[in-house]
Design a protein around this motif. Structure first.
Motif: not given
Length: 129
Positions: A21-28, A34-38, A73-86
């Protein structure tokens, strides 16, 4: 013991739902993983919670699109990659001083990047629903 595992899966699924749910409103913060894990936790622990999740007008579409083979979605891929690499690079260079462990973090980053990029990208304009 079986009841304890069931409760643990519900707790993990609920925490993952909050993060999604936080991922819907927070860009990173990614939403779809997370919803798949849920969904994975709820399907193994509670039919009622799983059915609620899948029929929910906000969350159900993320999981249904992935399960139907439409992708992430592209947004989810990008934010996931940013989070992983960070997190992996931070861990490799600020948490550990062991070269082998550092290499493992970098390898893990490349591995998960490969997996995410191989996953189909969801494009809503092509949706036939």
């Amino acid at each position: 013991m079986k009841q304890m595992v069931r409760v643990l899966l519900i707790v993990i699924g609920s925490i993952s739902l909050v993060l999604g749910v936080l991922g819907i409103v927070l860009p990173l913060v990614p939403t779809t993983p997370f919803l798949l894990l849920t969904g994975a936790c709820y399907v193994r622990s509670s039919d009622r919670l799983y059915n609620w999740l899948m029929s929910n007008k906000w969350f159900g579409s993320y999981i249904k699109n992935y399960k139907a083979g439409r992708g992430i979605p592209v947004r989810a891929k990008v934010s996931l990659l940013i989070m992983i690499w960070f997190s992996f690079l931070f861990s490799a260079f600020y948490i550990t001083s062991y070269p082998l462990l550092r290499a493992g973090f970098v390898f893990g980053g490349f591995f998960f990047t490969f997996l995410i990029l191989r996953t189909k990208t969801y494009q809503p304009e092509n949706d036939q629903l």
